[in-house]
Design an enzyme around this catalytic site. Structure first.
Site, PDB file in Angstrom:
ATOM      1  N   ASP A 497     -43.332  17.287  16.500  1.00  0.00           N
ATOM      2  CA  ASP A 497     -43.954  18.389  17.217  1.00  0.00           C
ATOM      3  C   ASP A 497     -45.454  18.160  17.394  1.00  0.00           C
ATOM      4  O   ASP A 497     -46.119  17.576  16.535  1.00  0.00           O
ATOM      5  CB  ASP A 497     -43.734  19.682  16.426  1.00  0.00           C
ATOM      6  CG  ASP A 497     -44.529  20.831  16.988  1.00  0.00           C
ATOM      7  OD1 ASP A 497     -44.150  21.330  18.059  1.00  0.00           O
ATOM      8  OD2 ASP A 497     -45.549  21.216  16.374  1.00  0.00           O
ATOM      9  N   GLU A 552     -43.447  14.748  21.125  1.00  0.00           N
ATOM     10  CA  GLU A 552     -43.826  15.792  22.083  1.00  0.00           C
ATOM     11  C   GLU A 552     -45.271  15.544  22.514  1.00  0.00           C
ATOM     12  O   GLU A 552     -46.209  15.984  21.865  1.00  0.00           O
ATOM     13  CB  GLU A 552     -43.686  17.182  21.452  1.00  0.00           C
ATOM     14  CG  GLU A 552     -43.937  18.301  22.441  1.00  0.00           C
ATOM     15  CD  GLU A 552     -44.236  19.636  21.783  1.00  0.00           C
ATOM     16  OE1 GLU A 552     -43.844  20.669  22.355  1.00  0.00           O
ATOM     17  OE2 GLU A 552     -44.865  19.660  20.719  1.00  0.00           O
TER      18      GLU A 552
END
Length: 849
Positions: A497, A552
């Site tokens: 993330d 990401e």
């Protein structure tokens, strides 16, 4: 993602947004607007740009040693360097022209790619396959022979060896434009190699270094229990808990010269452990901030007692007969990833927090039936605030106790493996909760323990703390954390993330990435963070060769998905985040304003040899305050006109048709992997709103709550299953789409766009032996529409969005056969004629007979 409001300790999904959300008011320019078309050919003309070094680059990695220059030796064995918290300063797949986009896709693993004699030779060979109709690789031929059966393929046992660093030079062959930044990239790679050398020298290699959980935290031996904690800022420390009646004078700890506190508790006289399994424990420290009780940083389980706000750390060491034993081998990594993004807590149709067991029994079979081959699970790492969506992690080694026990999670993963489904964890190493009661923030009473001090250590938008990736012990903590989940729980990989936030000191906030290489390799680059990402990818791919890493990143960092040995960051896939933004942008416009070339460009705008996971929408678009694609398309009509026994509306008809087309073209043209957030496959009608109460912020602003309701914190799978609702048709289409990819493997097949017709609103492209025909026109249908193709022969319909099963109007004859004509059309050697109804997508397959 959902994040805390600054200074409030309260987190609301509706107020601020986190990594992966590009449309927040505070960062309006964060979208990926770069044009990668110059990189889509290996022989692109390189442009010369100035190289820049990071602001962190003034300090050599040789200064990674602590100011004391000491070596951490807990238990008498060399554990490596132990600097203080501030000891180290952070120092194309396609070619595009007005009528053509061709793509060559890397086949096989990156290890296979590394064995290729020359990237140039490799591209020339693959270009020949795309443009002259050469044979697809044998691995792809195996994929398209029939529906894949992952459950029959298991990972072979391989030696766990992290390969030595390479020379890092091949990135310049992949992308000649990087030559202009060779100075920065060579410095970055030298930092990485120096870190590898130091780890080898002082820790015995990445293998040993990434097993920090065998030294720190609680470790059990035949003689008793040892507890160690790195807390250099603390003046004194004691282990307290149920086992000693929380007496701070009973079990005082000793601190070595490297900042590690330690205590050994011998077994009881009867041989039983000194701390019973399930006991509550904490470390009490006298710190510069005062006396405090903290949850151990390496704790493996923590729970929130009923009616209490703080969490309790649990000493978790169940008897052997209570430990879950994995029964099924981990599946082999598939050629193409079809990811079902999930959240265990909200995975029940009932307004409640679902459990690992409920997800295992009810949701995993659904995922298998839908045809996905991987499940990506959010909110696994313990987080004290449910509405943070799991992104404000407090206990990095502990699975969330809201959903059950660690053994329950292992059972879930084992069941997924039995079904042939990979399990990816949404791991958060980009930041940490600012919670000082339950988390790492201020753990030893200082601002600089695991994090940067001052403004650099605080993310103003997410209200969270930022790791100091130049700290030796932070590297040990994070590398060990990644390995813990792979080793102990058998996860098959990670979606990392917020990687954009890690790689730049500006964290991607209020920055428009245009594709200028100075944006990637300059003073704003956090080289320490990039080196950490290289190390963690090195460790994962070396010790767990079948593991998958997805990053990401919204910036488009070049070489992000190139192997570390070649000079890249090392991820397997990048999330193609610009696609979701593009769809939202288009859905705000009338159909007449949609530009076919713009759609194709966004879907295909990715770097040569760097794989992407495409998605039309993820959990970000489902949060309260935003809209899903289904709701953008159909709005409040979804509440009144989705029953089949009631008349539809033009808005519903348009919405259902475009919902299917958007998802298929995203999967068909957007990358080598695909992601869907649970429930979006059937157009889930509700947003996600976590239970919350009313709050007044410190500035006096009132934030309304929802009476702690779970009504919109669940997934209404019953709507998608109901045969009397129109949701069922969209779900059936998504299932057919996944199974089509499973049979033909089109996401990893060569692609060629032959038509982008702005007048007809038509997009036609090939992926392997499939021909995709999209008619986005709102009114016009076309008879005898000529479609270019590479291979001659007979074609048949294999997927039709207008099928009545999918809520369509049966305008396509599925028994019809389409025979190709010789003669070039749309730059293809053959063509055939089709009927293309308005707002439909039809896929044709070349038949062997």
């Amino acid at each position: 993602m959902a994040f805390a409001l600054s200074g409030s300790g309260i987190r609301f999904a509706a107020v601020v947004r986190g990594p992966g959300v590009r449309s927040a008011p505070a960062q309006p320019d964060r979208r990926t607007s770069l044009d990668l078309s110059l990189l889509l050919r290996k022989d692109s003309f390189p442009r010369t740009v100035l190289s820049g070094n990071s602001s962190n680059e003034s300090n050599s990695t040789s200064k990674i040693v602590a100011a004391s220059g000491k070596v951490l030796i807990p238990g008498g064995e060399s554990d490596g360097l132990s600097p203080s918290s501030d000891s180290v300063s952070s120092t194309g797949v396609q070619t595009e022209n007005p009528q053509e986009i061709s793509e060559t896709v890397e086949e096989g693993s990156k290890a296979e790619m590394a064995e290729t004699s020359s990237p140039v030779e490799e591209e020339e060979a693959k270009t020949e396959i795309v443009e002259t109709g050469g044979d697809i690789t044998s691995s792809t031929e195996e994929m398209i022979t029939g529906e894949e059966s992952m459950s029959e393929e298991v990972v072979e046992e391989k030696p766990r060896v992290v390969p030595p660093p390479g020379d890092g030079q091949r990135i310049y062959q992949y992308d000649p434009m990087l030559e202009g930044h060779r100075g920065h990239l060579e410095y970055r790679y030298s930092r990485y190699k120096e870190m590898r050398s130091l780890i080898d020298q002082h820790e015995g290699g990445l293998d040993a270094f990434s097993r920090g959980y065998e030294k720190l935290g609680f470790t059990r031996s035949a003689e008793g229990i040892t507890y160690r904690e790195w807390a250099p800022g603390a003046y004194s420390a004691a282990l307290v808990g149920d086992f000693n009646n929380w007496n701070p004078n009973a079990d005082a700890m000793t601190k070595n010269e490297y900042g590690v506190w330690e205590i050994f508790l011998p077994n009881n006289a009867d041989g039983s452990p000194p701390i019973p399994h399930g006991s509550r424990v904490k470390i009490r420290m006298d710190t510069p901030s005062g006396i405090k009780d903290s949850i151990p940083a390496w704790i493996k389980y923590s729970v929130q007692p009923p009616g209490e706000i703080p969490y309790s750390a649990i000493y978790y060491d169940p008897p052997e007969d209570e430990k879950y034993v994995f029964q099924h081998p981990q599946p082999k990594r598939p050629k193409s990833l079809r990811i079902y993004e999930s959240h265990v807590g909200m995975s029940s149709p009932e307004p409640k927090i679902n459990t690992y067991a409920g997800f295992r029994d009810d949701v995993l079979p659904r995922i298998k039936k839908l045809g996905y081959n991987a499940v990506q699970i959010m909110a696994i790492q313990e987080h004290s605030y449910y509405a943070s969506f799991g992104y404000h992690v407090t206990n990095f080694f502990a699975p969330s106790s809201r959903f059950g026990t660690p053994e329950d999670l292992k059972s879930l993963i084992d069941r997924a493996h039995e079904l042939g489904i990979l399990v990816l964890m949404d791991i958060v190493h980009s930041h940490s909760s600012n919670n000082t009661l339950d988390g790492l923030n201020g753990f030893d009473g200082t601002d600089t323990h695991y994090f940067h001090s001052g403004a650099r250590g605080y993310h103003w938008m997410w209200d969270s703390r930022l790791f100091n990736y130049g700290s030796w012990e932070v590297l040990r903590f994070l590398l060990s954390n990644a390995r813990w989940w792979l080793e102990e729980y058998k996860f098959d990989g990670f979606r990392f993330d917020g990687v954009t936030s890690m790689m730049y000191t500006h964290h991607g906030l209020q920055v428009a990435f245009t594709g200028n290489y100075n944006e990637y390799f300059g003073l704003a680059t956090d080289v320490d963070a990039v080196v950490y990402l290289m190390l963690v990818n090195d460790m994962i791919h070396g010790l767990y060769p079948e593991a998958v890493t997805v990053g990401e990143d919204v910036s488009g960092m070049p070489a992000f998905c190139i192997p570390v040995q070649d000079g890249g960051v090392g991820f397997d896939y990048r999330l193609h985040m610009a696609i979701a933004d593009k769809w939202i942008e288009l859905l705000k416009q009338p159909d007449e304003a949609w530009t076919m070339g713009d759609i194709v460009h966004t879907l295909t705008n990715r770097r040569w040899l760097e794989k992407c996971v495409a998605y039309a929408e993820s959990h970000d678009q489902a949060l309260v305050g935003d809209k899903t694609i289904a709701f953008w398309l159909m709005d409040k009509d979804m509440y009144d006109f989705m029953a089949l026994d009631r008349p539809s509306t033009p808005r519903i008809d348009r919405g259902i048709a475009l919902h299917k087309m958007i998802r298929l073209i995203t999967m068909g043209l957007g990358g080598e992997g695909y992601l869907n957030f649970m429930g979006n496959e059937f157009g889930h009608p509700e947003w996600i709103d976590f239970p919350r109460s009313e709050q007044f912020l410190p500035d006096g602003k009132f934030v309304p709550g929802n009476n702690n309701s779970f009504d919109k914190c669940r997934r209404r799978f019953d709507l998608g299953d109901a045969d009397y609702l129109r949701y069922r048709g969209m779900q059936e289409f998504d299932q057919a789409m996944q199974h089509l990819e499973g049979k033909y493997g089109f996401m990893t097949s060569p692609q060629y766009v032959s038509r982008k017709d702005e007048g007809d609103k038509m997009i036609i492209f090939e992926r392997g032996d499939l021909v995709f025909v999209f008619n986005f026109h709102w009114n016009n249908s076309y008879s005898d529409y000529r479609v270019g193709c590479l291979k001659p022969g007979k074609y048949k319909v294999v997927l039709d969005s207008d099928d009545p099963l999918f809520g369509g109007y049966s305008r396509i004859d599925h028994d019809a056969e389409f025979f190709s004509y010789d003669g070039h059309y749309d730059n293809r050697p053959c063509s055939f004629l089709v009927y293309a109804p308005s707002r439909t997508a039809v896929v044709y397959a070349l038949c062997e007979d």
